[in-house]
Design an enzyme around this catalytic site. Sequence first.
Site, PDB file in Angstrom:
ATOM      1  N   ARG A 235       0.834  -1.204   0.000  1.00  0.00           N
ATOM      2  CA  ARG A 235       0.000   0.000   0.000  1.00  0.00           C
ATOM      3  C   ARG A 235       0.863   1.247   0.000  1.00  0.00           C
ATOM      4  NH1 ARG A 235      -3.366  -2.563  -1.449  1.00  0.00           N
ATOM      5  NH2 ARG A 235      -5.507  -2.844  -0.746  1.00  0.00           N
ATOM      6  N   GLU A 264      -4.413   7.521  -5.438  1.00  0.00           N
ATOM      7  CA  GLU A 264      -4.506   6.750  -6.690  1.00  0.00           C
ATOM      8  C   GLU A 264      -5.723   7.196  -7.489  1.00  0.00           C
ATOM      9  OE1 GLU A 264      -4.375   2.592  -5.651  1.00  0.00           O
ATOM     10  OE2 GLU A 264      -2.366   2.746  -4.848  1.00  0.00           O
ATOM     11  N   HIS A 286      -1.433   0.237  -9.725  1.00  0.00           N
ATOM     12  CA  HIS A 286      -2.095  -0.704  -8.808  1.00  0.00           C
ATOM     13  C   HIS A 286      -2.615  -1.925  -9.575  1.00  0.00           C
ATOM     14  CE1 HIS A 286      -4.359  -0.986  -4.716  1.00  0.00           C
ATOM     15  NE2 HIS A 286      -4.051  -2.182  -5.162  1.00  0.00           N
TER      16      HIS A 286
END
Length: 553
Positions: A235, A264, A286
């Site tokens: 993360r 993000e 991601h």
Amino acid sequence: MLRMSRPTILVPEKLSQEGLALLSPHFDITVTSLTPEELIAQIPSYHALIIRSETKVTAEVLLAAKNLKVVARAGVGVDNIDVPAATSRGVIVVNSPSGNIAAAAEHTIALLLATARNIGQADGGSKLGKWERSKLVGIEVGRKTLGIIGLGKVGIRVARMAKGLGMKVVAVDPFASPDMAKQEGVALAADLDAMLPVVDFLTIHTPLLATTMDLIGEKELRRMKPSARVLNVARGGVYNEEALLNALEQGWIGGAGLDVFTSEPPKQHSAAARLTSHPKVVATPHLGASTVEAQENVSLDVCNQVLAILQGGLPTSAVNAPIILPEEYGKLQPAVQLVEKMGKLYTQHFVGLRGGMLGGRKFELTYHGDLAGMPNTKPLYAALVKGLVADISDSHINIVNATLVAKEKGLVINETFNNDTKDLLYANLVTLRAYDSSHCSSEQIIEGFTSDQRGYISKLDRFSASFSPEGTLIVLHNYDQPGKIGGVGTVLGSHGVNIRFMQVASLDATMEMQNGKGNEALMILGVDGQMSAEVIDDLRKSEGVLNVSLVVL
Ligand SMILES: NC(=O)C1=CN([C@@H]2O[C@H](COP(=O)(O)OP(=O)(O)OC[C@H]3O[C@@H](n4cnc5c(N)ncnc54)[C@H](O)[C@@H]3O)[C@@H](O)[C@H]2O)C=CC1
Ligand SMILES: O=C(O)C(=O)COP(=O)(O)O
């Protein structure tokens, strides 16, 4: 023909069809992308919310959710969900703890090799027509040392693959089993300080928690080899992004492979944005869990759980609920309904009748017979809390928030187990005792049992009974004298009240012996329709009647 409205499911992110196909025959599903404001506006009508990492399920969203039973995270990390807020609202949070871990581990290895061999820069240059060979000489990973922080499900898979590449693996994880590490050929380092100076690559596989936020900052990065590469498929935030930028700029480390960021997509001009465009960084948006296989797995995992929950069953991977096997839950169901009714009966009969307080009371729930052997009685505990407060609170109570609600309402509930079946008349029995917190004498008792999936009350206060706790009941405490039944029938008849059943509960034998008097009884009447205050008042005025309570179960 009137069609019953079906439960509704909101899916604001991309989810594989495999799982949705399980849900569509039973529920109405809306798949749509939403802004945070739109989510708050739309959530009130939905019963389930299925998300990935982009949707933020904040306390505000949960407060707006009026019908929500479950938030399903089609993945591992639940850091985008306010789990404590969900718990206090009785919303179950489920995830897919292992559906995408192989994908995340493989992506880590992809970034490890990409940073070792400058794959990102080489590809970017090639696409621009450049042919840069001498500038992009890499390093081999074989015989190099990989440091892993967090030797959990993803971490251990990364370790195995790295061993396969010929790497030495060291790890830091305060909760890892030394035996397991030894078996996997992973050396456990004493702490981060000991590990950081020796590693050529560093990868983190912990969840994002208060304790792992900024785990690697300037101090830690300065301790590493100037050639070391760091990886993040966990993360954004476990590495401090400002410190990481400085480390790359100042040459404290050699490079980074990053899949996750604090915002993000990265906000313009943020450290995250500067990292994604940095020449020493290989960045992916991601993508750790983004494989066809992983997305099928997580979709099936969470949709199966949503199906179970919306059909009254239990999830397999709840983040905020105790684990109860479905077969155990099935066995407990009749007793769950009985205990909830006992709780309602308690509040309406005892508290309503005497104008007393519920808060501050101590309850003892004793399980006898079959129930004493049940390994998990959490649903029974929750059912009692739900029953007790049902008429005084609009809280949505279930196994997720029962303990919290009991605490908030000042209810102390102890569960005890009585395995002695010698004098037991039934296969199972539940006794609810309520004590006044000021003087701890046994004040009120309700006892019940289940038979053929139905619940019965066998004792109410000092009286032995046998009735189903269903519908509208009038409980009448009177002197046990001839003519009482006729008198009550006359009053109810004059108000046009239809009596479904009637039962006279006599003083319990042990009570009779203790008190030496047997001239009191309880009359329990099952009646149809709504009862007016007038009916109850007229009954109270009848001769020989000590008191009357109206109970709606
Ligand atoms: N980029 C992506 O698409 C994906 C990212 N993830 C992330 O990976 C994380 C890890 O996933 P799993 O391995 O399944 O979790 P896990 O719960 O199996 O393992 C986490 C490990 O971290 C350890 N840990 C916790 N605090 C620590 C600390 N301060 N220092 C050292 N170790 C510590 C725990 O003891 C545990 O062994 C997830 O929480 C998620 O955030 C997971 C899947 C995909
Ligand atoms: O499972 C996780 O923790 C992930 O980070 C995967 O996120 P995603 O579902 O791909 O948005």
